[in-house]
Write a protein that holds these residues in place. Structure first.
Motif, short mmCIF file in Angstrom:
data_model
loop_
_atom_site.label_atom_id
_atom_site.label_comp_id
_atom_site.label_asym_id
_atom_site.label_seq_id
_atom_site.Cartn_x
_atom_site.Cartn_y
_atom_site.Cartn_z
N TYR A 1 4.64 -63.93 84.50
CA TYR A 1 6.01 -64.42 84.42
C TYR A 1 6.38 -64.72 82.98
CZ TYR A 1 3.37 -68.78 84.29
OH TYR A 1 2.47 -69.75 83.97
N ARG B 1 5.43 -65.53 77.28
CA ARG B 1 5.04 -64.61 78.35
C ARG B 1 3.65 -64.99 78.84
NH1 ARG B 1 8.58 -60.51 78.78
NH2 ARG B 1 9.87 -59.97 76.97
N ARG C 1 -0.12 -61.58 84.21
CA ARG C 1 -0.48 -61.71 85.62
C ARG C 1 -1.95 -62.01 85.78
NH1 ARG C 1 -3.35 -57.46 87.42
NH2 ARG C 1 -3.28 -55.51 86.26
N ALA D 1 4.68 -65.96 91.19
CA ALA D 1 4.87 -65.79 89.75
C ALA D 1 3.53 -65.73 89.03
CB ALA D 1 5.72 -66.94 89.20
N TRP E 1 10.10 -63.63 86.91
CA TRP E 1 9.04 -62.68 87.17
C TRP E 1 9.53 -61.54 88.05
CZ3 TRP E 1 9.72 -67.04 89.98
CH2 TRP E 1 9.67 -66.93 91.38
#
Length: 213
Positions: free
Chosen positions: A53, A65, A68, A48, A31
């Protein structure tokens, strides 16, 4: 309570990722922090989760993936957008249901036109009734005014009961005129709306025919 739910969610996510790692080989977490610096770790950290991350396998390839965490304002915006999209979806489904019912009730344009005309005929009947009532009440008002005029010409005072009757009759006439005006406006508006309704009916029938081909 909210913090407990977050902890539980993190534990569940970590367990899921652990199971995922067992199926795909060694997994590391990658990350970028607020300064754009890259970080790697063998376990999922709060930082992370905050910035989002990547799951990286032992060959350095990103296998998943994870975005966030959203801010409070972003969550509000996302919930609002989701609600709007859900409302649009419901409205579209309701329109589709209404269109299906319309085609089932009126399988051809002639039957639909007859239905539209029946609506206008009902309004026309209401207008005709109001016109008859208005003429009758206007005649009654004219008679009362004539009696008052005869008394005045004879230099006699107009009795209170007659003056009150004239005032009441004027209110009746004014109310009927207002009703008639609203009915005539309704007819004009309905006639304009029916132009669009007929066009929509034709579009739906055309679409149905193309879907059946």
């Amino acid at each position: 309570m909210r913090k407990s739910l977050l902890v539980i969610a993190a534990v569940v996510l970590a367990a899921s990722l652990s199971a995922y790692a067992q199926n795909t080989g060694n997994i590391r977490y990658k990350w970028y922090d607020a300064q754009g610096l890259v970080h790697f770790s063998d376990s999922l950290t709060a930082e992370a989760m905050k910035y989002g991350y990547d799951l990286v396998n032992d060959r350095g390839l990103v296998v998943q993936r994870v975005p966030r965490q959203l801010t409070a304002a972003e969550r509000v915006a996302a919930n609002k957008l989701a609600a709007e999209q859900a409302a649009q979806k419901r409205a579209a489904q309701e329109r589709a249901n209404a269109d299906a019912q319309m085609l089932a009730a009126y399988p051809d344009e002639e039957s639909y036109r007859i239905s539209l005309q029946q609506t206008l005929d009902t309004i026309d009947q209401q207008i005709h009734t109001s016109q008859i009532n208005l003429r009758s009440q206007e005649k009654a008002l004219t008679d009362l005014l004539g009696r008052a005029a005869d008394l005045e010409n004879a230099k006699n005072p107009v009795p209170k009961f007659l003056a009150d009757s004239i005032a009441q009759q004027r209110n009746v006439v004014a109310t009927l005129r207002d009703t008639l005006s609203r009915q005539q406006t309704l007819r004009s508006d309905t006639e304009r709306q029916q132009v669009g309704q007929l066009a929509h009916y034709r579009e739906v029938r055309t679409a149905q025919g193309q879907a059946a081909e």
